[in-house]
Design an enzyme around this catalytic site. Structure first.
Site, PDB file in Angstrom:
ATOM      1  N   GLY A 232       0.819  -1.202   0.000  1.00 51.73           N
ATOM      2  CA  GLY A 232       0.000   0.000   0.000  1.00 51.73           C
ATOM      3  C   GLY A 232       0.849   1.246   0.000  1.00 51.73           C
ATOM      4  O   GLY A 232       1.983   1.247  -0.491  1.00 51.73           O
ATOM      5  N   VAL A 236       1.452   4.770   5.153  1.00 52.63           N
ATOM      6  CA  VAL A 236       0.962   3.727   6.054  1.00 52.63           C
ATOM      7  C   VAL A 236       2.042   2.673   6.285  1.00 52.63           C
ATOM      8  O   VAL A 236       2.262   2.216   7.416  1.00 52.63           O
ATOM      9  CB  VAL A 236      -0.314   3.087   5.486  1.00 52.63           C
ATOM     10  CG1 VAL A 236      -0.754   1.911   6.356  1.00 52.63           C
ATOM     11  CG2 VAL A 236      -1.431   4.116   5.400  1.00 52.63           C
ATOM     12  N   GLU A 255       5.641  -3.470   1.037  1.00 54.97           N
ATOM     13  CA  GLU A 255       5.917  -3.001  -0.325  1.00 54.97           C
ATOM     14  C   GLU A 255       5.065  -1.779  -0.547  1.00 54.97           C
ATOM     15  O   GLU A 255       3.850  -1.823  -0.407  1.00 54.97           O
ATOM     16  CB  GLU A 255       5.606  -4.112  -1.335  1.00 54.97           C
ATOM     17  CG  GLU A 255       5.998  -3.758  -2.765  1.00 54.97           C
ATOM     18  CD  GLU A 255       4.912  -3.021  -3.523  1.00 54.97           C
ATOM     19  OE1 GLU A 255       5.189  -1.874  -3.952  1.00 54.97           O
ATOM     20  OE2 GLU A 255       3.813  -3.549  -3.666  1.00 54.97           O
ATOM     21  N   CYS A 289       1.683   0.864  -8.252  1.00 53.72           N
ATOM     22  CA  CYS A 289       2.840   1.356  -7.491  1.00 53.72           C
ATOM     23  C   CYS A 289       4.079   1.440  -8.369  1.00 53.72           C
ATOM     24  O   CYS A 289       5.035   2.138  -8.027  1.00 53.72           O
ATOM     25  CB  CYS A 289       3.093   0.470  -6.274  1.00 53.72           C
ATOM     26  SG  CYS A 289       3.256  -1.278  -6.660  1.00 53.72           S
TER      27      CYS A 289
END
Length: 512
Positions: A232, A236, A255, A289
């Site tokens: 995410g 976080v 990751e 990502c």
């Protein structure tokens, strides 16, 4: 399951579907980002629900661990076949719930069964290592043991694939699992939980609690959780890594995001360069990502590359993600729309020269029922390189991309590429193998590509980054390191004791 939820979906805890604790009246909705329509209503998990799930996982752990690798994998083979059999159906559900176009929705499901196939097939492969000892009469080897309970927190952009990247290996290795799906894609989470339920897996081995960050935080903070697997945002993920890092014996593999770049040298094949840049920047509407937000282009080819890139970016098709000829669907929710526009405005404030501005697609580009969806389009600009520019440093997670011109040799391009706090993915486009190898050796990335887009990972390769992009690889072969303990074991086959390093084994007493 049919493609419509007709009642409030539940958590899956200890082999049962449940509304949760006494505060189970709390619910939330999943929306179709293309239309804004409600897809279903879901129970919102509480700390008490997480506690119940962890208790079930704890109770089941020893029995699950006692099974052989092969017996544990048999439950996953059932899921493997279901993922394949329901490929089209599940791909459409992924597309409906997270908005990516249908080929990507189907690829998400295919990636899930690839991961299950890899993890379950690995059950029959050799485990551990035999290591030569200094002492001929000794056997030395390494064995792996499950860590115990694995808490999995997964993102919305790959709502079927990434949960299996986390959970398939963790389960085959003998751990039990408590999983919180992303709150934007709970329907996909529901379907995965149904698959585990139908597989007959023993109660408590797999548990799912729907909900928001508070439920995820309850998983992270509970002392019963031995490993946290997270994919995410960097914000976080770093909080999780910092929290878990202070607890002895507990691990986190996180990751996270990236500010990924593609280096296009003076030796590039521009057909490959433009194709790779369009795919990397705009596929999944920039919500990977590993999506590229920086194109670092040599001055000798800059003008031609820019002209060709802009022409295609102006024309890529935005539309109904369920249509086969759509290239870009919506972003996932209103927050992503707001963030995207904020960074576009920031680029303008930092003196960007806007080349493509389709940030607000016209009504004629949208599907007939798309007026309440979350629609954006390509936004591309050129800007003079300056490491102080926020638009070149901060992740947007949308179809927002900067073109940066460079001069000199490939070392200059690599320096620009590396000059960000992230290090997830990157690519180089060049016909010169020396330039490619320079990027391979000096590019600060966990995932590197040459003459390819910087998207498209395969499940048998490690997936993760360096610097701000990650502290582990919660996927494929490398996740084994996070979900098992490795024990070095030495067995003496002799009646005598002989020590390594020449250490004396003689015991002397005061009477000697």
């Amino acid at each position: 399951m049919s493609q419509q939820l007709t009642s409030t979906a539940q958590h899956y805890i200890a082999g049962e579907w449940t509304d949760g604790d006494g505060d189970g009246d709390r619910t939330f909705e999943s929306l179709n980002p293309a239309t804004g329509e409600v897809l279903g209503e879901f129970r919102q998990g509480t700390d008490a629900d997480v506690d119940a799930a962890l208790a079930a996982a704890d109770d089941a752990q020893q029995q699950w661990r006692a099974l052989s690798y092969i017996d544990r994998a048999e439950y996953l083979w059932e899921i493997y076949h279901e993922l394949r059999d329901r490929h089209q159906e599940l791909g459409e559900i992924v597309t409906q719930e997270c908005g990516k176009e249908i080929s990507e929705g189907k690829a998400d499901v295919a990636e899930a069964w690839h991961m299950v196939e890899w993890a379950a097939g690995n059950a029959r492969h050799p485990h551990g290592d035999v290591v030569p000892s200094e002492i001929p009469a000794k056997d030395a080897y390494m064995r792996r043991k499950p860590r115990g309970i694995v808490g999995c927190i997964t993102p919305w952009n790959f709502p079927v694939a990434i949960p299996f990247w986390h959970m398939a290996v963790a389960l085959v290795e003998g751990n039990t699992v408590v999983w919180k799906p992303a709150e934007q894609t709970p329907w996909c989470g529901q379907i995965i939980a149904e698959m585990f339920d139908e597989s007959g897996i023993p109660e408590g081995v797999f548990n799912m609690v729907q909900g928001f960050g508070d439920a995820g935080n309850a998983i992270v903070e509970d002392a019963r959780v031995d490993t946290v697997l997270f994919t995410g945002s960097a914000e976080v993920g770093h909080k999780i890594a910092g929290k878990v890092g202070g607890e002895p014996g507990k691990l986190a593999a996180c990751e996270m995001g990236g500010k990924n770049g593609i280096v296009i040298t003076e030796e590039a094949d521009l057909d490959i360069a433009v194709h790779s840049a369009i795919m990397s920047s705009f596929k999944t509407t920039g919500q990977r990502c590993v999506s590229s937000e920086r194109l670092i282009v040599h001055a000798d080819v800059y003008d031609e590359f820019k002209e060709r890139f802009v022409e295609i970016a102006e024309g890529v098709k935005i539309g109904d993600p369920l249509e086969e000829d759509t290239f870009m669907g919506p972003v996932v929710d209103a927050d992503q729309v707001e963030k995207f526009h904020k960074y576009n405005e920031l680029a303008r404030e930092e003196d960007a020269n806007v080349l493509v501005d389709r940030a607000e697609p016209g009504a004629e580009e949208l599907p007939d029922d798309g007026e309440d969806g979350f629609w954006v389009g390509p936004f591309a600009y050129e800007i003079e390189y300056d490491p102080e520019l926020r638009c070149l440093q901060e992740e947007v997670f949308g179809p927002h991309v900067a073109l940066v011109e460079y001069e000199g040799d490939v070392a200059e391009a690599i320096a620009i590429h590396n000059d960000v706090p992230y290090g997830l993915a990157g690519a180089i486009i060049s016909e010169d193998y020396r330039q490619i190898n320079a990027f391979r050796d000096h590019g600060e990335v966990g995932l590197g590509y040459a003459n390819l887009p910087c998207i498209g990972a395969e499940v048998h390769l490690p997936f993760g980054g360096v610097k701000k992009s990650g502290n582990g690889y919660p996927s494929a072969r490398e996740v084994i390191e996070a979900v098992t303990e490795r024990t070095a074991f030495t067995l003496n086959n002799s009646k005598e004791i002989e020590m390594a390093q020449g250490l004396s084994a003689d015991i002397t007493t005061s009477q000697d």
